[in-house]
Scaffold this motif. Structure first.
Motif, PDB file in Angstrom:
ATOM      1  N   PRO A 181       0.814  -1.217   0.000  1.00  0.00           N
ATOM      2  CA  PRO A 181       0.000   0.000   0.000  1.00  0.00           C
ATOM      3  C   PRO A 181       0.848   1.268   0.000  1.00  0.00           C
ATOM      4  CG  PRO A 181       0.043  -0.967   2.184  1.00  0.00           C
ATOM      5  CD  PRO A 181       0.731  -1.940   1.273  1.00  0.00           C
ATOM      6  N   ASN A 182       0.262   2.333  -0.513  1.00  0.00           N
ATOM      7  CA  ASN A 182       0.879   3.672  -0.508  1.00  0.00           C
ATOM      8  C   ASN A 182       2.207   3.734  -1.253  1.00  0.00           C
ATOM      9  OD1 ASN A 182      -1.232   4.678   1.131  1.00  0.00           O
ATOM     10  ND2 ASN A 182      -0.174   3.915   2.969  1.00  0.00           N
ATOM     11  N   SER A 183       2.426   2.810  -2.160  1.00  0.00           N
ATOM     12  CA  SER A 183       3.652   2.848  -2.955  1.00  0.00           C
ATOM     13  C   SER A 183       3.435   3.751  -4.156  1.00  0.00           C
ATOM     14  CB  SER A 183       4.051   1.442  -3.404  1.00  0.00           C
ATOM     15  OG  SER A 183       2.994   0.823  -4.107  1.00  0.00           O
ATOM     16  N   SER A 184       4.540   4.158  -4.760  1.00  0.00           N
ATOM     17  CA  SER A 184       4.451   5.104  -5.874  1.00  0.00           C
ATOM     18  C   SER A 184       3.833   4.475  -7.113  1.00  0.00           C
ATOM     19  CB  SER A 184       5.849   5.645  -6.196  1.00  0.00           C
ATOM     20  OG  SER A 184       6.728   4.578  -6.514  1.00  0.00           O
ATOM     21  N   GLN A 237       1.066   1.294  -8.422  1.00  0.00           N
ATOM     22  CA  GLN A 237       0.068   0.308  -8.019  1.00  0.00           C
ATOM     23  C   GLN A 237       0.536  -1.123  -8.258  1.00  0.00           C
ATOM     24  OE1 GLN A 237      -2.997   0.939  -6.502  1.00  0.00           O
ATOM     25  NE2 GLN A 237      -2.089   2.966  -6.280  1.00  0.00           N
ATOM     26  N   ASP A 297      13.284   4.343  -5.728  1.00  0.00           N
ATOM     27  CA  ASP A 297      12.962   3.947  -4.351  1.00  0.00           C
ATOM     28  C   ASP A 297      13.911   2.889  -3.796  1.00  0.00           C
ATOM     29  OD1 ASP A 297      10.822   5.644  -4.480  1.00  0.00           O
ATOM     30  OD2 ASP A 297       9.343   4.073  -4.928  1.00  0.00           O
TER      31      ASP A 297
END
Length: 401
Positions: free
Chosen positions: A16-19, A21, A152
């Motif tokens: 979740p909340n990653s740059s 999907q 990242d």
């Protein structure tokens, strides 16, 4: 690089909340022998490369601890180790007969894919497998990061590796605490083999040295009522106890250090004699090098002379070693001194066969798991009793102690 692993279960989660999907995390448990050796060439994304001694062994307390778990308690490895984190290009899984999963993993770019955390774990696995000191039963968890943006990767690697940094730093910060040991060991055989912090060139971890000393701590383990089984596999407890005690006037470790060369030599001598008696004893469930005395298990003694002719697990060693606590004068201990009631080498000659009998029987009872032998009080109690009875038969016991 592409490789396939078969496992009992495989799961994938979206992060979740990653740059992106599409960033996912796959997870599975794999037999350590099923990991491809070629992963050693895929560590460029890892900011912390394993360090090695001049002898080619992993250095640092964390790495040595991983090796010990693989050798002595492989069945607990999946519980005690965080696993290996892989940045991968693609993962394909499918069901195969036996309600299992076949997982195909592909890495294509060394700057973006590979072992981002767990390099020390992988290197420890290779060291144990290559040295033929592995007896089977260890699983390691693979964490498969898919579709992680290249921007990242650095932050991911730094975050995952902080756990190891804390462990290494804590030992480095304790260097001054070990000065009494360094000072005493100057000029003594094996002194240069003790590694006091990560990166030190030595094959014997200072925490293992402290464990040996702790086997003779009459303040924590007086007489035969309580034994040091409670510190087996608990290095943090040993270290904390040492750090709290070493600055105390006439503390337990200040006394023990005065005889530590004799304790270390005795540890070597017990291993020598035990290896001779149990040379053909099976300690591995493999077809190769599965005996105590198999050639790859033989090694030079570190603190005494000669060779240790086989692999003696710590779960065997510590109960036998702590039995010699019965051979220390409690009266002298209370006066701040350490004195043997009987020459320890003569006592070893008297009781080694009994000690080995106790250890090997318990080893069988615990389904050939030496870690279980080292953790249970029964082994310590029976070994201690063997030493106590031998001393009593020779009239060496202090009746007023």
């Amino acid at each position: 690089m592409k490789f396939t692993i078969e496992c009992e279960d495989y799961r994938t989660l979206r992060i979740p909340n990653s740059s992106s999907q599409n960033v996912k995390l796959g997870t599975l448990f794999v037999k350590i022998e099923d990991l491809p050796e070629g992963l050693v060439d895929w560590m460029e994304v890892n900011p912390r490369s394993p360090k090695y001694t001049k002898g080619g062994k992993l250095s640092g307390s964390v790495s040595r601890s991983i090796v010990k778990t693989l050798q002595d308690e492989p069945e607990l490895f999946s519980l005690k180790n965080l696993g290996i984190y892989l940045l991968v290009d693609e993962v394909h899984s499918q069901r195969v007969p036996g309600d299992r999963h076949s997982v195909e993993i592909e890495l294509t770019e060394p700057k973006c894919h590979g072992i981002v955390n767990g390099g020390h774990t992988f290197s420890a696995i290779r060291q144990v497998l290559d040295s033929n000191s592995y007896k089977g039963g260890a699983f390691v968890r693979l964490h498969l990061y898919m579709n992680v943006p290249s921007d990242d990767i650095v932050e991911l690697a730094e975050g995952l590796n902080k756990n190891l940094q804390v462990d290494d730093t804590s030992l480095n910060d304790l260097r001054e605490k070990f000065e009494p040991i360094k000072e005493f060991m100057k000029g003594k055989k094996g002194a240069s083999s003790i590694a006091y912090a990560s990166g030190d060139d030595g094959d014997v971890d200072i925490l293992d040295v402290l464990h040996i000393l702790s086997c003779f701590d009459l303040s924590s383990y007086p007489a035969g009522g309580k034994h040091p089984n409670d510190i087996f596999g608990n290095k943090s407890k040993i270290l904390n106890r040492y750090c709290e005690d070493i600055d105390i006037d006439n503390g337990a470790y200040s006394k023990l250090i005065k005889k530590m060369d004799e304790f270390l030599i005795l540890s070597d001598e017990i291993q020598k004699r035990c290896a001779t008696i149990t040379s053909y004893y099976k300690i591995k469930n493999t077809s190769n090098h599965n005996r105590v005395g198999s050639d790859p298990h033989k090694k030079p003694a570190v603190f005494s002379n000669g060779e240790i002719g086989g692999y003696i697990p710590q779960g065997w060693l510590y109960p036998m070693l702590s039995a010699f606590r019965a051979n220390l004068s409690m009266d002298s201990w209370n006066k701040g001194e350490i004195r043997w009631l009987m020459d320890p080498n003569e006592l070893l000659e008297e009781i080694i066969n009994k000690l080995v009998e106790v250890i090997t029987e318990l080893h069988k009872e615990h389904k050939n798991k030496p870690g279980e032998v080292g953790r249970k009080p029964t082994a310590y109690d029976m070994c201690y009793s063997a030493a106590f009875m031998a001393l009593a038969m020779k009239g060496k016991i202090e009746l007023n102690a």
